[in-house]
Scaffold this motif. Structure first.
Motif, PDB file in Angstrom:
ATOM      1  N   CYS A   1       0.769  -1.447  -0.006  1.00 16.76           N
ATOM      2  CA  CYS A   1      -0.347  -0.124   0.131  1.00 16.76           C
ATOM      3  C   CYS A   1       0.958   1.520  -0.173  1.00 16.76           C
TER       4      CYS A   1
ATOM      5  N   THR B   1      -0.316   4.011   0.901  1.00 19.85           N
ATOM      6  CA  THR B   1      -0.144   4.738   2.322  1.00 19.85           C
ATOM      7  C   THR B   1       0.249   4.323   3.146  1.00 19.85           C
ATOM      8  N   CYS B   2       0.330   3.009   3.647  1.00 21.51           N
ATOM      9  CA  CYS B   2       0.207   2.201   5.002  1.00 21.51           C
ATOM     10  C   CYS B   2       1.674   1.950   5.249  1.00 21.51           C
TER      11      CYS B   2
ATOM     12  N   CYS C   1      -5.392  -3.874   3.261  1.00 24.60           N
ATOM     13  CA  CYS C   1      -4.058  -3.425   3.618  1.00 24.60           C
ATOM     14  C   CYS C   1      -4.819  -2.677   5.637  1.00 24.60           C
ATOM     15  N   ARG C   2      -3.981  -1.370   6.353  1.00 20.35           N
ATOM     16  CA  ARG C   2      -4.411  -1.540   6.606  1.00 20.35           C
ATOM     17  C   ARG C   2      -4.949  -0.434   7.330  1.00 20.35           C
ATOM     18  N   CYS C   3      -4.838  -0.188   6.500  1.00 13.02           N
ATOM     19  CA  CYS C   3      -6.483   1.905   6.158  1.00 13.02           C
ATOM     20  C   CYS C   3      -6.904   1.436   6.653  1.00 13.02           C
TER      21      CYS C   3
END
Ligand SMILES: [Zn+2]
Length: 97
Positions: free
Chosen positions: A65, A67-68, A82-84
């Motif tokens: 990802c 972002t994360c 993912c973890r977002c």
């Protein structure tokens, strides 16, 4: 549509198959040079090893990802995410064993 999810606006889709096939064709390099020591690994050129390393990096970057930074590991109904909390990177399709 025909087995492919319809993506919301401004999402991008990255096809992983070509990246995977490149790595899959070079796994002998991983076995000869990367993960195990083998005298025959000395016969591989630095260029071959670099090509394999760059292919693995490109695949990992495509999976991660932006972002994360996590891989989409959390199993959802029809994909992994993912973890977002929102607008996750999603890995599709989800194939269960
Ligand atoms: Zn994320």
């Amino acid at each position: 549509v025909h087995g492919h999810p319809v993506l919301p606006n401004n999402w991008s889709e990255i096809q992983l198959n070509d990246l995977f096939q490149t790595i899959n064709g070079l796994t002998f390099i991983r076995n000869e040079v990367g993960a195990h020591f083998s005298p025959s690994g000395a016969d591989l050129s630095n260029s071959d090893v670099r090509t394999f390393g760059e292919a693995v990096l490109a695949f990992a970057q495509a999976l991660s990802c932006p972002t994360c930074g996590y891989l989409p590991q959390k199993e959802r109904d029809d994909h992994r995410s993912c973890r977002c909390p929102k607008y996750q990177t999603q890995l599709r399709p989800l194939n269960r064993p």
